[in-house]
Write a protein that holds these residues in place. Structure first.
Motif, PDB file in Angstrom:
ATOM      1  N   VAL A  29       1.073  -1.435   0.021  1.00 29.95           N
ATOM      2  CA  VAL A  29       0.254   0.299   0.197  1.00 29.95           C
ATOM      3  C   VAL A  29       0.747   1.399  -0.067  1.00 29.95           C
ATOM      4  CG1 VAL A  29      -1.580   1.363   1.404  1.00 29.95           C
ATOM      5  CG2 VAL A  29      -1.984  -1.223   1.112  1.00 29.95           C
ATOM      6  N   VAL A  30       2.431   1.043   1.038  1.00 30.61           N
ATOM      7  CA  VAL A  30       2.920   2.112   0.553  1.00 30.61           C
ATOM      8  C   VAL A  30       2.976   2.949  -0.510  1.00 30.61           C
ATOM      9  CG1 VAL A  30       5.225   2.911   1.562  1.00 30.61           C
ATOM     10  CG2 VAL A  30       3.485   1.636   3.547  1.00 30.61           C
ATOM     11  N   ALA A  31       3.456   1.986  -1.579  1.00 28.51           N
ATOM     12  CA  ALA A  31       4.153   1.934  -2.565  1.00 28.51           C
ATOM     13  C   ALA A  31       3.022   2.641  -3.539  1.00 28.51           C
ATOM     14  CB  ALA A  31       4.832   0.626  -3.451  1.00 28.51           C
ATOM     15  N   PHE A  32       2.212   2.127  -3.606  1.00 28.41           N
ATOM     16  CA  PHE A  32       0.743   2.615  -4.206  1.00 28.41           C
ATOM     17  C   PHE A  32       0.094   3.974  -3.716  1.00 28.41           C
ATOM     18  CE2 PHE A  32       0.097  -1.924  -6.315  1.00 28.41           C
ATOM     19  CZ  PHE A  32      -0.381  -1.060  -8.240  1.00 28.41           C
ATOM     20  N   GLY A  33       0.655   4.078  -2.606  1.00 29.79           N
ATOM     21  CA  GLY A  33       0.277   5.744  -2.144  1.00 29.79           C
ATOM     22  C   GLY A  33       1.593   6.656  -2.791  1.00 29.79           C
ATOM     23  N   ALA A  34       2.628   5.678  -2.888  1.00 29.74           N
ATOM     24  CA  ALA A  34       4.091   7.146  -2.881  1.00 29.74           C
ATOM     25  C   ALA A  34       3.420   7.060  -5.159  1.00 29.74           C
ATOM     26  CB  ALA A  34       5.087   6.596  -3.088  1.00 29.74           C
ATOM     27  N   ALA A  35       2.926   6.186  -5.645  1.00 30.28           N
ATOM     28  CA  ALA A  35       2.453   6.714  -6.887  1.00 30.28           C
ATOM     29  C   ALA A  35       1.586   7.802  -7.209  1.00 30.28           C
ATOM     30  CB  ALA A  35       1.423   5.180  -7.803  1.00 30.28           C
ATOM     31  N   PHE A  36       0.481   7.628  -5.684  1.00 29.19           N
ATOM     32  CA  PHE A  36      -0.714   8.849  -5.832  1.00 29.19           C
ATOM     33  C   PHE A  36       0.004   9.971  -5.749  1.00 29.19           C
ATOM     34  CE2 PHE A  36      -3.141  11.601  -3.432  1.00 29.19           C
ATOM     35  CZ  PHE A  36      -4.364  11.562  -4.197  1.00 29.19           C
ATOM     36  N   GLY A  37       1.112  10.099  -5.032  1.00 25.75           N
ATOM     37  CA  GLY A  37       1.793  11.031  -4.189  1.00 25.75           C
ATOM     38  C   GLY A  37       2.302  12.240  -5.190  1.00 25.75           C
ATOM     39  N   TRP A 149      -0.870   4.369   3.440  1.00 21.21           N
ATOM     40  CA  TRP A 149      -1.324   4.869   2.132  1.00 21.21           C
ATOM     41  C   TRP A 149      -0.862   7.218   2.833  1.00 21.21           C
ATOM     42  CZ3 TRP A 149      -3.403   4.312  -2.286  1.00 21.21           C
ATOM     43  CH2 TRP A 149      -3.934   5.052  -2.755  1.00 21.21           C
ATOM     44  N   ILE A 150      -0.928   6.988   3.833  1.00 26.01           N
ATOM     45  CA  ILE A 150      -0.342   8.434   4.015  1.00 26.01           C
ATOM     46  C   ILE A 150       0.808   8.148   4.488  1.00 26.01           C
ATOM     47  CG2 ILE A 150      -0.777  10.306   6.018  1.00 26.01           C
ATOM     48  CD1 ILE A 150      -3.047   9.191   7.010  1.00 26.01           C
ATOM     49  N   LEU A 151       1.539   7.253   4.479  1.00 27.12           N
ATOM     50  CA  LEU A 151       3.252   7.862   4.338  1.00 27.12           C
ATOM     51  C   LEU A 151       3.521   7.686   2.515  1.00 27.12           C
ATOM     52  CD1 LEU A 151       5.947   7.062   5.791  1.00 27.12           C
ATOM     53  CD2 LEU A 151       5.637   5.264   5.602  1.00 27.12           C
ATOM     54  N   GLY A 152       2.644   6.620   2.075  1.00 27.53           N
ATOM     55  CA  GLY A 152       3.357   6.217   1.296  1.00 27.53           C
ATOM     56  C   GLY A 152       2.295   7.117   0.340  1.00 27.53           C
ATOM     57  N   THR A 153       1.510   8.259   0.637  1.00 34.69           N
ATOM     58  CA  THR A 153       1.717   9.435  -0.086  1.00 34.69           C
ATOM     59  C   THR A 153       3.173  10.862   0.111  1.00 34.69           C
ATOM     60  OG1 THR A 153      -1.252   9.086  -0.370  1.00 34.69           O
ATOM     61  CG2 THR A 153      -0.437  11.654  -0.480  1.00 34.69           C
ATOM     62  N   TRP A 154       2.718  11.060   1.702  1.00 31.41           N
ATOM     63  CA  TRP A 154       3.871  12.019   1.825  1.00 31.41           C
ATOM     64  C   TRP A 154       5.734  11.406   0.588  1.00 31.41           C
ATOM     65  CZ3 TRP A 154       8.315  10.702   4.153  1.00 31.41           C
ATOM     66  CH2 TRP A 154       9.426  11.713   4.738  1.00 31.41           C
ATOM     67  N   LEU A 155       5.463  10.390   0.704  1.00 34.00           N
ATOM     68  CA  LEU A 155       7.109   9.847  -0.019  1.00 34.00           C
ATOM     69  C   LEU A 155       6.742  10.303  -1.227  1.00 34.00           C
ATOM     70  CD1 LEU A 155       7.981   6.523   1.897  1.00 34.00           C
ATOM     71  CD2 LEU A 155       9.149   8.403   2.094  1.00 34.00           C
TER      72      LEU A 155
END
Length: 251
Positions: A29-37, A149-155
């Motif tokens: 989920v972190v990986a996809f959060g990063a893609a969203f960010g 998800w929040i962490l991934g978005t921030w990244l």
């Protein structure tokens, strides 16, 4: 005037266990959060706004769809329609959990549903099929996925260049494989197998011929219709038989 009593009490220890149970899935989920960010910043959304969206909305596919429609002028009604279509599966997911949620006070019930995702719903639904009530995974598992998800978005907002295309690594298949494993590991009967088959075929047909994102709803409704019209036979003959007199007579 009677006051409703709610028998289900969340167990803090079990919530912590479910938090760590879904921790491996949260890494993807972190990986996809990063893609969203990254996608949000490329569309011109300020970094803070992108992070706040992930904090308050917490709906991956819907957020990607909203970003795709983002621009200097945003068509609000089409945006609402697309987001509702993608997230409407939560109506069915929440309804499937009602046998457990009805024993929880309304405040906690709707608080739990704020953290409902495909992953923790699948675990809870499978446990329910196996005769266990597990709402702790909705809270504990939902919390770890939300934080991921929040962490991934921030990244993605600040270090998005490190992972521009998670699909190139096959990460988009992880959640699908997880949900498939949950389905295969659940209760197996002709009724369940037929429901899964019809849902899959209906979803594929909708993906091929209907507007984007409707396949999720169509598949869920098709499978739910099978479950609604094909009720499981409950054998009550044993419980209806009279108990023999010698079995209850005092010795």
């Amino acid at each position: 005037m009677s006051v409703a009593s709610y028998s289900y009490k969340l167990q803090p220890r079990k919530v912590r266990l479910e938090f760590f149970r879904l921790l491996p899935i949260s890494l993807f989920v972190v990986a996809f959060g990063a893609a969203f960010g990254l996608a949000a910043t490329q569309k011109g959304l300020p970094p803070l706004d992108a992070i706040l969206m992930s904090i308050t909305v917490f709906a991956g596919a819907s957020q990607f769809a909203a970003i795709d429609m983002w621009g200097n002028q945003v068509s609000v009604l089409p945006l609402i329609a697309v987001v509702f279509a993608i997230n409407s599966r939560h109506l069915l997911m929440g309804a499937s959990l009602y046998p457990m949620l009805k024993d929880v006070s309304p405040g906690r019930r709707y608080g739990l549903l704020l953290l409902l995702t495909d992953a923790n719903w699948a675990v809870s639904a499978q446990d329910y099929q196996n005769g266990k009530h597990n709402l702790e995974v909705i809270l504990g598992g939902g919390l770890v996925l939300w934080l991921a998800w929040i962490l991934g978005t921030w990244l993605g907002v600040y270090f998005g260049g490190l992972l521009q295309d998670p699909k190139s690594l096959g990460l988009d298949m992880v959640l699908g494989c997880f949900l498939l494993a949950m389905a295969l590991g659940g209760k197996k009967s002709p009724r369940v197998l037929v429901a899964w088959t019809i849902a899959g075929l209906a979803s594929l047909a909708a993906w091929r011929w209907l507007p984007p994102n409707t396949h999720v709803v169509v598949g869920a409704l098709a499978g739910g219709a099978i479950g609604f019209f094909w009720l499981e036979h409950q054998d009550t003959e044993a419980s209806d038989e009279p108990v023999a007199a010698e079995e209850v007579a005092p010795q």
